[in-house]
Design an enzyme around this catalytic site. Structure first.
Site, PDB file in Angstrom:
ATOM      1  CG  HIS A 114     -45.944 -36.744 -44.355  1.00 34.50           C
ATOM      2  ND1 HIS A 114     -45.470 -35.475 -44.110  1.00 34.50           N
ATOM      3  CD2 HIS A 114     -46.797 -36.624 -45.397  1.00 34.50           C
ATOM      4  CE1 HIS A 114     -46.017 -34.634 -44.958  1.00 34.50           C
ATOM      5  NE2 HIS A 114     -46.825 -35.313 -45.753  1.00 34.50           N
ATOM      6  CG  ASP A 145     -42.699 -34.482 -42.741  1.00 30.56           C
ATOM      7  OD1 ASP A 145     -42.670 -35.704 -42.979  1.00 30.56           O
ATOM      8  OD2 ASP A 145     -43.568 -33.717 -43.200  1.00 30.56           O
ATOM      9  CB  SER A 218     -47.000 -33.742 -48.616  1.00 31.36           C
ATOM     10  OG  SER A 218     -47.954 -33.349 -47.688  1.00 31.36           O
TER      11      SER A 218
END
Length: 475
Positions: A114, A145, A218
């Protein structure tokens, strides 16, 4: 950050042998940071689209795509991040912030899908903040992901990879990343749980921690006390967009398997059977006349699928796959996905309580998910079955064709009774009672009428494109 309300990031740190803290003393993360910090990078994305750069915090997350001057974080970025690399647009213009870590000296970097999936341009800033590189996106896998990017460089510092298999709740872990763009920020906590299943995240047994992660973390590493990467911070559970004490990481073994496939072929290949399943509960086991609630129930078999060719039927209970017992409904999709398409798989089942072993030639999962179709719409009419509290009608021919030719009855109305308490609603299609199909509405009523008052019965219910057994007690 993604949302569940899931936003991203997580972190793990197991107390490894030789790294155990002294009694009554907190662990010292200094050596860990010095060892792994240089291999952690800041990933900055840009795009002409405001949806690009999801790594900034995920859809709707702080610092993420869609930030505008009215966003409370806009002023933060304007005042405290004047050193945004040249060529990277400011927040609100498709800018995203994430993290990553180097896994090879020649520039391969792991991050979250992402973070880079929708970016037109990716910039990687090294930990010393003196070197920046334009990065190429090698590939992304949205199902896990995981993203793999590459910079053109040599002799880069490389992160030491470990294993998540021995992680246990209570072990210390730490995360290094770029929350809100602050490079090489270290946070620490403990492993809260392992093998965590999340809604719509079928293929990842997440590591749950209480390590503080925020937008920008992230894709950064989750580390044990030995300084080894055990996971990739991926998401947080949040109702505010910020850290609330629950974060999740992708096990490093899962990430490296995906990275290997992306590097070698540019895509990820997974096995497929073509079935719908649900966990076997005590109520369902009782309805099927089984002594144990181990296994998963087949709720749907796609026409022409490997499962249909192997002879799997709706109502079968799968108890093992290639010799591995199925004690959790989340395990089977992962086992099938890791089977190479074309290979043979032995599937042990219980059919009407009797054991059988079937052999399936595993197919290949499509690269993208198909859209969900809407379920049948309720129509007036139908007779009331007061034992269930339902009004039903037979499927029309066109509806049967859409449902794969199976006969069923459509729920038209739900009154007070067992069906309402079990969550059945108008528009649902009932395909079987326990493990018995029926070919008319009269047969359906006879099957219900034949159940003793107070007994458990399981209805196979189709809603949209999915099917599930719903246990209820006969009134």
């Amino acid at each position: 950050m993604r949302s569940l309300a899931l936003a991203f990031f997580a972190i793990l740190l197991p107390l490894g042998a030789g790294a155990q803290a002294a009694p009554n003393a907190l662990p010292d993360f200094t050596a860990l940071v010095k060892k792994q910090g240089p291999a952690v990078v800041n990933v900055i994305t840009s795009s002409g689209s405001r949806e690009a750069g999801a790594g900034a915090g995920g859809p709707g997350g702080p610092g993420g795509p869609g930030m505008n001057p009215g966003d409370p974080f806009f002023e933060f970025f304007r005042r405290f991040m004047p050193d945004i690399p040249e060529g990277v647009p400011p927040p609100g213009q498709g800018r995203g912030i994430g993290s990553g870590f180097i896994i090879s000296k020649d520039g391969y970097i792991l991050t979250n899908a992402h973070v880079v999936a929708n970016a037109d341009e990716v910039t990687v800033r090294l930990a010393d903040a003196k070197q920046e590189f334009k990065a190429k996106v090698i590939g992304v896998d949205e199902r896990t992901d995981v993203g793999l990017i590459k910079v053109d460089a040599k002799d880069l510092p490389v992160a030491t990879l470990g294993s998540s298999k021995n992680l246990e709740p209570g072990q210390w872990v730490a995360a290094i990343g770029s929350p809100f763009g602050f490079d090489n920020t270290v946070t620490a906590g403990i492993v809260s749980a392992t093998q965590r299943a999340l809604p719509a995240e079928t293929y990842v047994p997440f590591i749950q921690t209480d390590v503080a992660v925020n937008p920008g973390n992230s894709g950064g590493p989750l580390l044990n006390l030995a300084g080894e990467v055990v996971g990739i911070n991926s998401m947080i559970y949040s109702q505010t967009g910020g850290y609330m004490g629950v974060s999740f990481a992708i096990p490093i073994e899962v990430a490296m398997d995906i990275a290997k496939q992306l590097r070698e072929t540019g895509k990820v290949t997974r096995g497929r059977l073509g079935i719908g399943i649900q966990g076997l509960t005590k109520e369902l086991a009782a309805s099927f006349g089984l002594d144990s609630a181990k296994g998963v129930v087949v709720t749907n078999v796609e026409p022409g699928s490997p499962a249909e060719k192997a002879g799997l039927q709706v109502g079968d209970v799968i108890v093992s796959y290639n010799g591995t017992e199925i004690d959790d409904a989340n395990n089977l999709p992962r086992l099938v996905a890791h089977t190479k398409p074309g290979e043979q798989a032995k599937i042990a089942i219980l059919r009407q309580g009797k054991p059988q072993t079937l052999t399936a030639q595993v197919g290949e999962m499509p690269a993208t998910r198909t859209a969900q179709a809407r379920g049948a719409q309720p129509q007036p009419g139908g007779a009331q079955d007061n034992r269930l509290g339902l009004a039903v009608r037979e499927l029309e021919p066109a509806e049967r064709e859409k449902a794969g030719g199976a006969f069923g009855v459509v729920v038209v109305d739900v009154g007070q009774g067992p069906a309402a308490r079990s969550g059945i609603r108008p528009g649902d299609v009932i395909l079987a009672v326990n493990q018995q199909r029926f070919k008319s509405i009269e047969e359906f009523r006879k099957l219900i009428a034949g159940q003793e008052k107070g007994s458990q019965v399981a209805l196979l219910v189709r809603r949209g494109e999915g099917s599930i057994y719903v246990p209820l007690q006969i009134g």
